[in-house]
Design a protein around this motif. Structure first.
Motif, PDB file in Angstrom:
ATOM      1  N   ALA A  30       9.008   7.051  -2.130  1.00  0.00           N
ATOM      2  CA  ALA A  30       8.880   5.634  -1.752  1.00  0.00           C
ATOM      3  C   ALA A  30       9.350   4.701  -2.855  1.00  0.00           C
ATOM      4  O   ALA A  30       9.643   3.534  -2.607  1.00  0.00           O
ATOM      5  N   SER A  31       9.401   5.186  -4.082  1.00  0.00           N
ATOM      6  CA  SER A  31       9.894   4.416  -5.232  1.00  0.00           C
ATOM      7  C   SER A  31       9.164   3.087  -5.407  1.00  0.00           C
ATOM      8  O   SER A  31       9.768   2.071  -5.753  1.00  0.00           O
ATOM      9  N   GLY A  32       7.871   3.089  -5.108  1.00  0.00           N
ATOM     10  CA  GLY A  32       7.069   1.889  -5.319  1.00  0.00           C
ATOM     11  C   GLY A  32       7.220   0.828  -4.250  1.00  0.00           C
ATOM     12  O   GLY A  32       6.581  -0.213  -4.312  1.00  0.00           O
ATOM     13  N   GLN A  33       8.074   1.079  -3.238  1.00  0.00           N
ATOM     14  CA  GLN A  33       8.267   0.091  -2.181  1.00  0.00           C
ATOM     15  C   GLN A  33       7.191   0.247  -1.113  1.00  0.00           C
ATOM     16  O   GLN A  33       6.855   1.353  -0.710  1.00  0.00           O
ATOM     17  N   SER A  34       6.653  -0.868  -0.636  1.00  0.00           N
ATOM     18  CA  SER A  34       5.626  -0.839   0.398  1.00  0.00           C
ATOM     19  C   SER A  34       5.642  -2.148   1.172  1.00  0.00           C
ATOM     20  O   SER A  34       5.909  -3.211   0.610  1.00  0.00           O
ATOM     21  N   ASN A  35       5.351  -2.038   2.477  1.00  0.00           N
ATOM     22  CA  ASN A  35       5.219  -3.236   3.298  1.00  0.00           C
ATOM     23  C   ASN A  35       3.860  -3.892   3.104  1.00  0.00           C
ATOM     24  O   ASN A  35       3.621  -4.997   3.600  1.00  0.00           O
ATOM     25  N   PHE A  36       2.960  -3.193   2.425  1.00  0.00           N
ATOM     26  CA  PHE A  36       1.623  -3.714   2.199  1.00  0.00           C
ATOM     27  C   PHE A  36       1.492  -4.251   0.780  1.00  0.00           C
ATOM     28  O   PHE A  36       1.868  -3.587  -0.183  1.00  0.00           O
ATOM     29  N   LYS A  37       0.960  -5.464   0.670  1.00  0.00           N
ATOM     30  CA  LYS A  37       0.758  -6.097  -0.622  1.00  0.00           C
ATOM     31  C   LYS A  37      -0.722  -6.251  -0.964  1.00  0.00           C
ATOM     32  O   LYS A  37      -1.078  -6.557  -2.098  1.00  0.00           O
ATOM     33  N   SER A  38      -1.579  -6.081   0.045  1.00  0.00           N
ATOM     34  CA  SER A  38      -3.013  -6.226  -0.171  1.00  0.00           C
ATOM     35  C   SER A  38      -3.750  -5.506   0.941  1.00  0.00           C
ATOM     36  O   SER A  38      -3.155  -5.109   1.956  1.00  0.00           O
ATOM     37  N   ILE A  39      -5.066  -5.338   0.769  1.00  0.00           N
ATOM     38  CA  ILE A  39      -5.882  -4.721   1.814  1.00  0.00           C
ATOM     39  C   ILE A  39      -5.887  -5.599   3.059  1.00  0.00           C
ATOM     40  O   ILE A  39      -5.951  -5.106   4.191  1.00  0.00           O
ATOM     41  N   ASP A  40      -5.788  -6.914   2.870  1.00  0.00           N
ATOM     42  CA  ASP A  40      -5.747  -7.826   4.018  1.00  0.00           C
ATOM     43  C   ASP A  40      -4.523  -7.592   4.881  1.00  0.00           C
ATOM     44  O   ASP A  40      -4.567  -7.724   6.103  1.00  0.00           O
ATOM     45  N   SER A  41      -3.400  -7.265   4.252  1.00  0.00           N
ATOM     46  CA  SER A  41      -2.171  -7.030   5.024  1.00  0.00           C
ATOM     47  C   SER A  41      -2.298  -5.779   5.883  1.00  0.00           C
ATOM     48  O   SER A  41      -1.646  -5.670   6.924  1.00  0.00           O
ATOM     49  N   ILE A  42      -3.156  -4.839   5.467  1.00  0.00           N
ATOM     50  CA  ILE A  42      -3.428  -3.653   6.290  1.00  0.00           C
ATOM     51  C   ILE A  42      -4.335  -4.034   7.455  1.00  0.00           C
ATOM     52  O   ILE A  42      -4.080  -3.668   8.600  1.00  0.00           O
ATOM     53  N   ILE A  43      -5.393  -4.797   7.166  1.00  0.00           N
ATOM     54  CA  ILE A  43      -6.346  -5.211   8.204  1.00  0.00           C
ATOM     55  C   ILE A  43      -5.655  -6.017   9.301  1.00  0.00           C
ATOM     56  O   ILE A  43      -5.960  -5.863  10.486  1.00  0.00           O
ATOM     57  N   LEU A  44      -4.703  -6.856   8.914  1.00  0.00           N
ATOM     58  CA  LEU A  44      -3.988  -7.671   9.894  1.00  0.00           C
ATOM     59  C   LEU A  44      -3.175  -6.824  10.867  1.00  0.00           C
ATOM     60  O   LEU A  44      -2.816  -7.283  11.953  1.00  0.00           O
ATOM     61  N   ARG A  45      -2.892  -5.587  10.497  1.00  0.00           N
ATOM     62  CA  ARG A  45      -2.129  -4.689  11.364  1.00  0.00           C
ATOM     63  C   ARG A  45      -3.012  -3.907  12.329  1.00  0.00           C
ATOM     64  O   ARG A  45      -2.485  -3.148  13.155  1.00  0.00           O
ATOM     65  N   PHE A  46      -4.328  -4.056  12.233  1.00  0.00           N
ATOM     66  CA  PHE A  46      -5.216  -3.265  13.084  1.00  0.00           C
ATOM     67  C   PHE A  46      -4.879  -3.366  14.573  1.00  0.00           C
ATOM     68  O   PHE A  46      -4.873  -2.345  15.274  1.00  0.00           O
ATOM     69  N   PRO A  47      -4.613  -4.563  15.120  1.00  0.00           N
ATOM     70  CA  PRO A  47      -4.257  -4.633  16.547  1.00  0.00           C
ATOM     71  C   PRO A  47      -3.009  -3.819  16.871  1.00  0.00           C
ATOM     72  O   PRO A  47      -2.922  -3.190  17.938  1.00  0.00           O
ATOM     73  N   GLN A  48      -2.036  -3.795  15.970  1.00  0.00           N
ATOM     74  CA  GLN A  48      -0.821  -3.014  16.187  1.00  0.00           C
ATOM     75  C   GLN A  48      -1.116  -1.521  16.131  1.00  0.00           C
ATOM     76  O   GLN A  48      -0.525  -0.740  16.889  1.00  0.00           O
TER      77      GLN A  48
END
Length: 225
Positions: free
Chosen positions: A29-47
């Motif tokens: 992954a070389s340090g790349q991620s679509n997530f920047k915080s735990i909140d950005s993960i929580i916001l994806r819960f509906p998806q």
């Protein structure tokens, strides 16, 4: 959700495979991620809920006696229909690792974990022809994103989570608004079911599905309804 871990030794073989896979994926992954915080993960819960929705129909298809669980024979037929070739020992490892309540049957939330683990373990580094075909790009993307969420939390890249990893992730977005220690402890305890101070990807999956809210038939209508 109640768990009956008993001896954790029977999970070590599969968890070690998952750990190596996570280390490999973290490196690529070389340090790349679509997530920047735990909140950005929580916001994806509906998806996440939407992405896993069509598994309800798949589960009912292989729950041949409609008793709400998939037993060993049903699991073997499921793997055959999916054209997956495992040894008897590997099937037993998968069954025991996902039957976390010791009911001798795979329930729906456990079935999600089982398919995700198979998808991950068969996800090749270079030969895509050998991977598990989910016949759903949305489902594959959902599994990939769940893996990405784990990799975001795995700060030191050792393929498992510890309390320091979780605390760092919870406080990463707003260091001036640090999560209370009790919140961090609670979240970690929800994942660390065998209480060994480390969280495998398998343990993370069960906790994550619980957080997202995939539990009952009412929450997940069948596809096409």
């Amino acid at each position: 959700m109640l768990c009956n871990y008993g001896s954790s030794s029977k999970y070590k073989k599969l968890d070690s495979k998952l750990e190596r896979k996570m280390i490999e994926m973290k490196g690529s992954a070389s340090g790349q991620s679509n997530f920047k915080s735990i909140d950005s993960i929580i916001l994806r819960f509906p998806q996440f809920r939407e992405g896993l929705r069509n598994l309800r129909g798949v589960f009912k298809q292989y729950d041949e006696d409609s008793n709400g669980t998939i037993d060993r024979e049903e699991l073997n037929r499921c793997l055959e229909k999916l054209q997956l070739h495992f040894t008897k020992e590997e099937v037993e490892d998968l069954f025991h690792s996902c039957d976390i309540d010791g009911s001798e049957g795979i329930q729906f939330n456990e079935f999600i974990v089982l398919l995700c683990l198979i998808y991950l373990l068969m996800k090749p580094s270079s030969s895509p022809d050998n991977t598990l075909k989910m016949h759903s790009l949305q489902l594959e993307a959902t599994f990939d994103t769940i893996v990405e969420a784990f990799l975001f939390l795995d700060k030191n890249g050792d393929g498992k989570l510890n309390k320091k990893d979780v605390m760092k992730a919870l406080n990463e977005a707003s260091p001036w608004e640090r999560s209370p220690a009790r919140v961090t402890r609670t979240r970690f305890k929800e994942m660390d079911w065998d209480k060994n101070g480390k969280v495998s990807f398998r343990e993370f999956l069960f906790a994550f599905i619980n957080w997202v809210g995939i539990e009952s038939d009412e929450e997940l209508p069948e596809s096409g309804t």
